[in-house]
Design a protein around this motif. Structure first.
Motif, PDB file in Angstrom:
ATOM      1  N   TYR A  30      44.270  14.390  24.383  1.00  0.00           N
ATOM      2  CA  TYR A  30      45.045  15.432  22.867  1.00  0.00           C
ATOM      3  C   TYR A  30      45.802  14.261  22.487  1.00  0.00           C
ATOM      4  O   TYR A  30      46.713  15.078  21.615  1.00  0.00           O
ATOM      5  CB  TYR A  30      45.700  16.780  23.503  1.00  0.00           C
ATOM      6  N   SER A  57      37.040  21.133  22.220  1.00  0.00           N
ATOM      7  CA  SER A  57      38.311  20.018  21.852  1.00  0.00           C
ATOM      8  C   SER A  57      38.330  19.789  23.701  1.00  0.00           C
ATOM      9  O   SER A  57      38.503  19.913  24.290  1.00  0.00           O
ATOM     10  CB  SER A  57      39.289  21.974  22.605  1.00  0.00           C
ATOM     11  N   PRO A  58      39.278  18.294  23.166  1.00  0.00           N
ATOM     12  CA  PRO A  58      39.717  18.088  21.973  1.00  0.00           C
ATOM     13  C   PRO A  58      38.417  16.673  21.583  1.00  0.00           C
ATOM     14  O   PRO A  58      37.853  16.628  22.506  1.00  0.00           O
ATOM     15  CB  PRO A  58      40.756  16.974  21.788  1.00  0.00           C
ATOM     16  N   VAL A  93      43.877  19.498  15.392  1.00  0.00           N
ATOM     17  CA  VAL A  93      45.374  20.047  15.531  1.00  0.00           C
ATOM     18  C   VAL A  93      46.101  19.316  14.828  1.00  0.00           C
ATOM     19  O   VAL A  93      46.117  18.280  15.832  1.00  0.00           O
ATOM     20  CB  VAL A  93      45.829  20.826  17.112  1.00  0.00           C
ATOM     21  N   ASP A 101      37.816  22.186  17.779  1.00  0.00           N
ATOM     22  CA  ASP A 101      39.787  22.149  17.495  1.00  0.00           C
ATOM     23  C   ASP A 101      40.282  20.801  16.676  1.00  0.00           C
ATOM     24  O   ASP A 101      39.812  19.577  17.061  1.00  0.00           O
ATOM     25  CB  ASP A 101      39.793  22.356  19.135  1.00  0.00           C
ATOM     26  N   THR A 160      33.306  33.324  22.045  1.00  0.00           N
ATOM     27  CA  THR A 160      32.992  32.103  22.004  1.00  0.00           C
ATOM     28  C   THR A 160      33.108  31.180  23.143  1.00  0.00           C
ATOM     29  O   THR A 160      33.679  32.242  24.126  1.00  0.00           O
ATOM     30  CB  THR A 160      34.095  31.057  21.242  1.00  0.00           C
ATOM     31  N   TYR A 188      32.501  26.170  21.409  1.00  0.00           N
ATOM     32  CA  TYR A 188      35.044  25.863  20.935  1.00  0.00           C
ATOM     33  C   TYR A 188      34.985  24.475  21.408  1.00  0.00           C
ATOM     34  O   TYR A 188      35.232  24.382  22.525  1.00  0.00           O
ATOM     35  CB  TYR A 188      35.764  26.831  21.081  1.00  0.00           C
ATOM     36  N   ARG A 210      34.995  28.332  24.833  1.00  0.00           N
ATOM     37  CA  ARG A 210      35.571  26.805  24.964  1.00  0.00           C
ATOM     38  C   ARG A 210      35.683  26.009  26.077  1.00  0.00           C
ATOM     39  O   ARG A 210      35.328  25.833  27.319  1.00  0.00           O
ATOM     40  CB  ARG A 210      36.877  26.690  25.007  1.00  0.00           C
ATOM     41  N   GLN A 244      36.621  22.266  27.389  1.00  0.00           N
ATOM     42  CA  GLN A 244      37.303  20.712  26.968  1.00  0.00           C
ATOM     43  C   GLN A 244      36.691  19.661  28.138  1.00  0.00           C
ATOM     44  O   GLN A 244      36.135  19.166  28.589  1.00  0.00           O
ATOM     45  CB  GLN A 244      38.289  21.464  28.460  1.00  0.00           C
ATOM     46  N   ILE A 286      32.214  25.156  16.404  1.00  0.00           N
ATOM     47  CA  ILE A 286      33.585  25.695  16.459  1.00  0.00           C
ATOM     48  C   ILE A 286      35.011  24.179  16.780  1.00  0.00           C
ATOM     49  O   ILE A 286      34.408  23.725  17.920  1.00  0.00           O
ATOM     50  CB  ILE A 286      34.317  26.618  17.000  1.00  0.00           C
ATOM     51  N   HIS A 342      48.144  16.926  17.351  1.00  0.00           N
ATOM     52  CA  HIS A 342      47.740  16.051  19.109  1.00  0.00           C
ATOM     53  C   HIS A 342      47.303  14.724  18.461  1.00  0.00           C
ATOM     54  O   HIS A 342      46.926  14.321  18.996  1.00  0.00           O
ATOM     55  CB  HIS A 342      46.454  16.431  19.010  1.00  0.00           C
TER      56      HIS A 342
END
Length: 113
Positions: free
Chosen positions: A53, A40-41, A90, A88, A8, A38, A10, A12, A86, A93
């Motif tokens: 977040y 996020s967010p 959570v 994220d 993966t 991956y 990630r 941001q 994928i 958050h």
């Protein structure tokens, strides 16, 4: 297409690096052997959020990132290069903010919310 993530990368996401910028990197990531991005967010954050977040609406993709259409474009580009995504998610958050309609509903209606 379902697949098991093998490698993966990630990303941001933020207003300065949104879906359109990520789209421009997909071919590069595929060349590195990345199997999944991956992200996020990506959900709607409070006004002025720099990091994203502090989510106020987990049912909407953040406008400042390119909204749903930007996400769909990124997903299509990933699919064309054989990459999965994928996301994220959570729960902690969520922002403690008056812009969060779900929190405001709890404050208004308490246990019957």
């Amino acid at each position: 297409m379902q697949s098991v993530p093998l490698s993966t990368y990630r990303i941001q996401l933020r207003p300065e690096f949104d879906f359109s910028k990520a789209v421009g990197c997909v071919k590069y990531f595929a060349g590195l052997g990345v199997s999944h991005l991956y992200l996020s967010p990506l959900f709607e954050a409070r006004t002025g959020s720099e990091h994203g977040y502090d989510i106020v609406d987990p049912t909407k993709i953040r406008n400042e990132l390119g909204a749903e259409s930007g996400f769909v474009e990124l997903a299509a580009r990933c699919r064309s290069e054989g990459l999965g995504i994928i996301i994220d998610i959570v729960p902690n958050h969520m922002a403690l903010s008056s812009q969060n309609p779900f929190l405001m509903d709890v404050f208004r209606f308490g246990p019957s919310s």
